[in-house]
Write a protein that holds these residues in place. Structure first.
Motif, short mmCIF file in Angstrom:
data_model
loop_
_atom_site.label_atom_id
_atom_site.label_comp_id
_atom_site.label_asym_id
_atom_site.label_seq_id
_atom_site.Cartn_x
_atom_site.Cartn_y
_atom_site.Cartn_z
N THR A 239 -0.59 13.50 -2.99
CA THR A 239 0.88 12.82 -2.38
C THR A 239 1.84 13.35 -2.48
OG1 THR A 239 0.72 10.95 -3.40
CG2 THR A 239 -0.38 11.00 -1.65
N GLU B 246 0.10 10.21 4.45
CA GLU B 246 0.18 8.46 5.67
C GLU B 246 -0.77 8.41 6.13
OE1 GLU B 246 4.05 6.78 4.54
OE2 GLU B 246 3.77 7.36 2.41
N ARG C 175 3.48 6.41 -2.78
CA ARG C 175 4.22 6.90 -3.38
C ARG C 175 4.76 6.69 -4.35
NH1 ARG C 175 7.96 4.89 2.55
NH2 ARG C 175 6.72 6.78 3.99
N ASP D 84 0.78 -1.44 -0.12
CA ASP D 84 -0.23 0.50 -0.21
C ASP D 84 0.71 1.45 -0.22
OD1 ASP D 84 -2.55 -1.52 -0.14
OD2 ASP D 84 -2.91 -1.27 2.49
N TRP D 85 1.71 1.02 0.89
CA TRP D 85 2.83 2.77 1.23
C TRP D 85 3.46 2.30 0.05
CZ3 TRP D 85 -0.57 4.36 4.43
CH2 TRP D 85 -0.27 4.19 5.45
N ASP E 127 -4.39 6.90 7.26
CA ASP E 127 -4.11 5.66 9.06
C ASP E 127 -5.49 6.20 9.70
OD1 ASP E 127 -2.73 4.03 9.10
OD2 ASP E 127 -0.98 5.41 9.20
#
Length: 315
Positions: free
Chosen positions: A275, A291, A142, A137-138, A295
């Motif tokens: 982002t 991010e 990015r 996901d991260w 969350d």
């Protein structure tokens, strides 16, 4: 004078399949979008069996046979999931790829075959009842050059609320252009879902150290000046679009607090954020505001990059 709105187009959707999930949230969202837009869908599954690393004593042909057997098995499984969902109105293709780094295989597929959006489900922690974001996901947030829709468990009802989290007070051209891009995208989804667009902007409070170190500093006047700047900037941005002035939220605080608070207040079904795509040591040490926001949200999140962003992953 109002800006001409150039709506984003969704012609090709990449739905990332989770081999460990019973319910494929990404596929369900992708089908909903496809019904609204006429887009085609590719159900994309990355697999890798680490026991394959232990087969070095086998011949090349034997290793390839073993690998292909795993791919064929997962392809049959995916077909069994998709078949009940196909109604003839949309096209769903299947692609199973053998790769030990899922995010790389996803980005390769996006770049090489010109997808317009990635749709990926998030994981639910069984005990804590919270969402767990995976390294994949991260990495996608990015590094993806196309929008990434992270699907949680919030429904997408008609007449719902959509938030674009803008940074209206910025004077940086890249961020201003990203504000416009996010607002366009919010309007696109409001058109698809018959929803309502809301713009949210946070602004910083008075720095405590300045108030302490400079006795003549007036924190009240400072805070009012910052608030006025962000309010004026938000209204100037919103005037370019058909957005109700009552749907503008300008609040003091950190984005990771303000955006989820507003999303909860209006029960948003989708939050659109920008982002900047930090990588390497900068990302590890500083992290990404987007991010931290994600969350804390209970609804779906659509992450966008600035125009001109290039995927750092190359074959």
């Amino acid at each position: 004078m109002e800006m001409e709105i150039v709506m984003a187009r969704f012609n090709k959707i990449l739905a990332v399949i989770d081999p460990a999930a019973l319910e494929q949230k990404s596929l369900q969202r992708a089908i909903l979008l496809a019904h609204k837009t006429g887009a085609s869908i590719t159900a994309f599954l990355t697999i890798y069996d680490f026991s394959y690393e232990l087969t070095t004593m086998l011949s090349v042909d034997e290793r390839e046979t073993m690998r292909q057997a795993v791919v064929d098995d997962r392809t049959d499984w995916l077909e069994s999931i998709i078949q009940p969902l196909c109604d003839g109105a949309i096209s769903i293709d299947i692609k199973v790829v053998w790769h030990n780094r899922p995010f790389e295989s996803i980005l390769f597929e996006v770049v090489e075959n010109n997808y317009d959006i990635i749709v990926k489900g998030t994981k639910q922690h069984d005990t804590l009842k919270s969402v767990i974001f995976t390294p994949t996901d991260w990495h996608l947030l990015r590094k993806s050059p196309v929008p990434v829709l992270l699907v949680k468990d919030h429904d997408w009802p008609e007449d719902g609320n959509i938030i674009a989290a803008v940074d209206a007070g910025t004077e940086d051209d890249e961020h201003q252009n990203l504000n416009v891009k996010m607002t366009h995208m919010a309007l696109k989804f409001s058109e698809l879902l018959n929803g309502h667009v809301h713009l949210v902007n946070s602004y910083p409070g008075t720095p405590v150290n300045i108030a302490i170190e400079i006795p003549e500093f007036d924190p009240v006047s400072y805070t009012e000046a910052v608030k006025k700047h962000h309010t004026d900037s938000m209204h100037a941005h919103a005037k370019q679009f058909p957005i109700d002035v009552n749907h503008l939220y300008i609040r003091e605080g950190l984005p990771e607090n303000v955006i989820p608070d507003v999303a909860n207040e209006i029960d948003a079904e989708l939050v659109i954020i920008g982002t900047v795509g930090r990588t390497g040591i900068t990302a590890a040490l500083i992290g990404n505001t987007a991010e931290h926001v994600i969350d804390k949200l209970d609804c779906d999140v659509l992450a966008l990059k600035p125009d001109g962003f290039e995927c750092p992953i190359k074959r």
